[in-house]
Design an enzyme around this catalytic site. Structure first.
Site, PDB file in Angstrom:
ATOM      1  N   GLY A 178       0.860  -1.437   0.219  1.00 22.79           N
ATOM      2  CA  GLY A 178      -0.012   0.077   0.008  1.00 22.79           C
ATOM      3  C   GLY A 178       0.949   1.395  -0.032  1.00 22.79           C
ATOM      4  N   LYS A 232       9.681   2.860   0.729  1.00 23.85           N
ATOM      5  CA  LYS A 232       8.665   2.513   1.531  1.00 23.85           C
ATOM      6  C   LYS A 232       7.964   3.953   2.038  1.00 23.85           C
ATOM      7  CE  LYS A 232       6.830  -0.078   5.878  1.00 23.85           C
ATOM      8  NZ  LYS A 232       7.232  -0.870   6.744  1.00 23.85           N
ATOM      9  N   ASP A 277      -2.769   6.688   2.795  1.00 27.24           N
ATOM     10  CA  ASP A 277      -2.221   7.729   2.170  1.00 27.24           C
ATOM     11  C   ASP A 277      -0.840   7.151   1.251  1.00 27.24           C
ATOM     12  OD1 ASP A 277      -0.542   7.599   4.241  1.00 27.24           O
ATOM     13  OD2 ASP A 277      -0.922   9.450   4.897  1.00 27.24           O
ATOM     14  N   GLY A 278      -0.550   5.995   1.620  1.00 25.46           N
ATOM     15  CA  GLY A 278       0.540   5.859   0.937  1.00 25.46           C
ATOM     16  C   GLY A 278       1.941   6.357   1.373  1.00 25.46           C
ATOM     17  N   ARG A 291      14.334   0.375   1.308  1.00 17.19           N
ATOM     18  CA  ARG A 291      14.675  -0.990   1.967  1.00 17.19           C
ATOM     19  C   ARG A 291      15.293  -2.190   0.815  1.00 17.19           C
ATOM     20  NH1 ARG A 291       9.258  -3.223   4.696  1.00 17.19           N
ATOM     21  NH2 ARG A 291       8.021  -3.306   2.858  1.00 17.19           N
ATOM     22  N   ARG A 340       5.892 -12.627   0.163  1.00 17.33           N
ATOM     23  CA  ARG A 340       5.406 -13.142   1.498  1.00 17.33           C
ATOM     24  C   ARG A 340       4.782 -14.355   1.497  1.00 17.33           C
ATOM     25  NH1 ARG A 340       5.122  -7.553   3.367  1.00 17.33           N
ATOM     26  NH2 ARG A 340       6.562  -6.522   2.181  1.00 17.33           N
ATOM     27  N   ASP A 400       1.064 -11.731   5.824  1.00 14.57           N
ATOM     28  CA  ASP A 400       1.522 -10.941   4.787  1.00 14.57           C
ATOM     29  C   ASP A 400       2.699 -10.228   5.327  1.00 14.57           C
ATOM     30  OD1 ASP A 400      -0.510  -9.692   6.347  1.00 14.57           O
ATOM     31  OD2 ASP A 400       0.221  -7.760   5.851  1.00 14.57           O
ATOM     32  N   ASN A 401       3.097 -10.593   6.529  1.00 12.34           N
ATOM     33  CA  ASN A 401       4.623 -10.063   7.180  1.00 12.34           C
ATOM     34  C   ASN A 401       5.556 -11.053   7.258  1.00 12.34           C
ATOM     35  OD1 ASN A 401       3.631  -7.471   6.981  1.00 12.34           O
ATOM     36  ND2 ASN A 401       2.655  -7.319   9.131  1.00 12.34           N
ATOM     37  N   ASP A 407       9.132  -6.121   7.339  1.00 11.44           N
ATOM     38  CA  ASP A 407       8.008  -5.135   7.832  1.00 11.44           C
ATOM     39  C   ASP A 407       8.194  -4.734   9.261  1.00 11.44           C
ATOM     40  OD1 ASP A 407       7.059  -5.305   5.228  1.00 11.44           O
ATOM     41  OD2 ASP A 407       5.018  -5.675   5.600  1.00 11.44           O
TER      42      ASP A 407
HETATM   43  P1  AMP Z   1       1.611  -3.602   7.862  1.00 10.86           P
HETATM   44  O1  AMP Z   1       0.692  -4.150   8.976  1.00 10.86           O
HETATM   45  O2  AMP Z   1       2.136  -2.526   8.058  1.00 10.86           O
HETATM   46  O3  AMP Z   1       2.332  -4.814   7.216  1.00 10.86           O
HETATM   47  O4  AMP Z   1       0.339  -3.090   6.897  1.00 10.86           O
HETATM   48  C1  AMP Z   1      -0.664  -3.787   6.433  1.00 10.86           C
HETATM   49  C2  AMP Z   1      -1.137  -3.367   5.208  1.00 10.86           C
HETATM   50  O5  AMP Z   1      -1.635  -1.785   5.073  1.00 10.86           O
HETATM   51  C3  AMP Z   1      -0.348  -3.577   3.940  1.00 10.86           C
HETATM   52  O6  AMP Z   1      -0.805  -3.866   2.805  1.00 10.86           O
HETATM   53  C4  AMP Z   1       0.206  -1.903   3.853  1.00 10.86           C
HETATM   54  O7  AMP Z   1       0.765  -1.803   2.735  1.00 10.86           O
HETATM   55  C5  AMP Z   1      -0.878  -1.239   4.224  1.00 10.86           C
HETATM   56  N1  AMP Z   1      -0.488   0.148   4.792  1.00 10.86           N
HETATM   57  C6  AMP Z   1      -0.189   0.219   5.962  1.00 10.86           C
HETATM   58  N2  AMP Z   1       0.246   1.571   6.156  1.00 10.86           N
HETATM   59  C7  AMP Z   1      -0.345   2.238   4.809  1.00 10.86           C
HETATM   60  C8  AMP Z   1      -0.508   3.603   4.413  1.00 10.86           C
HETATM   61  N3  AMP Z   1      -0.035   4.518   4.986  1.00 10.86           N
HETATM   62  N4  AMP Z   1      -0.719   3.891   3.032  1.00 10.86           N
HETATM   63  C9  AMP Z   1      -1.010   2.893   2.356  1.00 10.86           C
HETATM   64  N5  AMP Z   1      -1.083   1.534   2.859  1.00 10.86           N
HETATM   65  C10 AMP Z   1      -0.712   1.133   4.040  1.00 10.86           C
HETATM   66 MG    MG Z   2       3.233  -5.503   6.012  1.00 12.50          MG
END
Ligand code: AMP
Ligand code: MG
Length: 519
Positions: free
Chosen positions: A104, A125, A137-138, A195, A202, A270-271, A280
């Protein structure tokens, strides 16, 4: 020969091999049939290089970044040979099927070939929205980027399998975050970490294809992963052998986490890297006091699914998700179940060997297993600082017998005065340990060398990260730079100022003990 990032020699085997959505459309959506979606980084206001990993750069054959390179690292420049994309994957989050997730806010620029011919994916990232950003917001904030940058490098120098971090760039933009999820959003400085890893695939990458019943894609991804990252595996049963190796690598990673006291905090599938890398970095922590039920993730309460002492079980659960994803590739799924079961043997063999290293035992004897259990029990009861306790254990006089001598020896590792019962428990296990250590057939010098190698003296504690981030947000980088040096030599007797238990003020302070996922 060293090259600049901007020298434009990226490769892109992954995007060439697999179907992708080439539209560049960043509208959040489901993307069936593809393994990635093209995503150009969204430019930032003013990219400024805050940190650069010299050692990793040397390994990659990279020159110190010039202006064009910094623009790449900030997402403001994409050179013609890059094919930036976001990976599509799914996963189980907190035990529940979450469907499609995907990168994301991570954008892979392409593959970089190092002078030793190893290939590395370079990922930004926090580089802006992708098709998988859902409602977010990415972007990434400075605080979480500093944490990932320093911690992934710290894990590398500790010898734990991990993704790595090449650079940290401030974006000059502000990002809104509700850090405590309490309806008080605030602006924070944004940042981007570059990174690197051989691959960011994954468990969830495979789960997605199974869930969508895209069996051709699944077969191709498995074969590609084996050919590229496990090239020593071949034969008719290569998928089974490969799964066995993922099982083993995962067990290795978990035992390494337990050795250094690392809690990941969000072990969703997913992590979980299919290469057995720590990946992650979010609300992670090292253990300060030895509390197996400690989870650093506020979202993980009250269940504590991802607590320190749960990680070995959760890894097994996650591997079972991966094995489920592979079922369509087998006529007899029992074979997979058999291989999955090997996790337990791998885990315990590695765990015992690791504990023998921490305790300085020349070999694992049958009766040592009882000693390991006793250490676990007593440490959980008295909760000394894990890192400092093991450092003190290295220098334990083998003739100190009385409870007061032993308690005094470990005093600097204690957060609380011991009750008399706890003092006796400690004395009991230490006395038995002294006898065992004296029974080693190697020299005491060898024992100490083994223990120094197995037990880090410096760990990147959350409160140190918190202080370094607070300083950086005020424009000061003294502590940050010092930590960047300290992580490189975690087993050495250096940086005495960091050799102390977590200070009292940090125990309850947000960001020093527990963290939210908001980043
Ligand atoms: P994470 O728990 O950090 O591994 O994130 C879980 C999911 O949420 C993944 O698909 C990430 O890409 C997405 N994600 C987390 N934070 C953001 C963000 N600020 N903008 C877009 N996607 C996010
Ligand atoms: Mg993740």
């Amino acid at each position: 020969m060293k090259q600049h990032l901007s020298s434009d020699v990226f490769q892109y085997d992954f995007t060439n091999t697999f179907p992708g959505d080439q539209s560049g459309n960043l509208t959040p959506r489901q993307t069936p049939g593809v393994l990635y979606s093209k995503a150009l980084p969204t430019p930032v206001n003013e990219p400024k290089l805050l940190a650069w990993s010299d050692d990793l750069a040397a390994e990659l054959g990279l020159e110190k970044p010039n202006e064009a390179d910094v623009n790449i690292l900030g997402g403001n420049l994409v050179t013609p040979s890059m094919q930036p994309y976001a990976l599509c994957y799914a996963g189980h989050q907190f035990g529940n099927w979450a469907g499609q997730l995907g990168d994301g806010r991570a954008i892979c620029l392409g593959e970089w070939e190092a002078p030793d011919k190893n290939k590395w994916e370079l990922q930004l990232k926090g580089a802006g929205r992708t098709a998988y950003s859902r409602r977010a917001d990415g972007r990434a904030v400075l605080r979480s980027s500093v944490r990932e940058y320093l911690m992934s490098e710290a894990m590398h120098y500790l010898g734990v399998p991990t993704t790595r971090a090449l650079s940290l760039v401030a974006t000059g933009d502000q990002v809104v975050r509700d850090m405590f999820y309490d309806g008080r959003p605030a602006y924070e400085p944004g940042a981007i970490v570059c990174r690197t890893a051989p691959s960011f695939l994954r468990f969830g990458s495979f789960e997605m294809l199974r869930a969508r019943n895209e069996i051709d894609n699944l077969t191709n991804l498995v074969n590609w992963t084996i050919d590229r990252y496990y090239p020593h595996i071949s034969g008719d049963d290569k998928v089974l052998k490969w799964f066995g190796e993922v099982v083993e690598r995962t067990a290795t990673m978990i035992v390494e986490w337990l050795r250094v006291g690392f809690v990941h905090g969000v072990m969703n599938t997913d992590n979980m890297s299919v290469l057995g890398l720590t990946i992650d970095y979010g609300p992670f922590s090292f253990l300060d006091n030895y509390a197996p039920d400690f989870t650093p993730n506020t979202t993980d309460l009250p269940g504590r699914r991802y607590a320190f002492g749960q990680q070995a079980n959760i890894a097994y659960w996650n591997l079972s998700c991966l094995s489920n994803a592979l079922v369509p590739l087998f006529s007899d799924a029992d074979q997979l179940a058999e291989v999955l079961k090997t996790y337990e043997d791998h885990y315990w063999a590695k765990y015992y060997a690791m504990m023998a290293g921490k305790l300085g035992l020349d070999q694992v004897r049958d009766e040592d297993v009882y000693l390991f259990q006793e250490f676990e029990k007593v440490l959980s009861a008295i909760q000394p600082d894990m890192t400092i306790f093991y450092q003190l254990l290295i220098e334990l006089p083998l003739d100190a017998k009385s409870e007061s001598d032993i308690t005094a020896h470990f005093q600097d590792s204690l957060y609380d005065e011991l009750t008399s019962d706890q003092g006796m428990q400690l004395q009991g296990v230490i006395n038995r340990y002294q006898i065992r250590r004296k029974a080693n057939t190697c020299t005491e010098d060898d024992v100490q060398t083994l223990m120094r190698r197995s037990n880090p003296r410096f760990i990147l504690r959350n409160y140190l990260l918190h202080q370094a981030i607070e300083e950086l947000e005020k424009g000061k980088n003294e502590l940050f730079l010092k930590l960047q040096e300290a992580i490189k030599d975690p087993y050495a007797k250096r940086f005495d100022e960091f050799f102390e238990i977590r200070p009292g003020w940090a125990a309850e302070q947000a960001g020093c003990s527990m963290l939210s996922c908001s980043s």
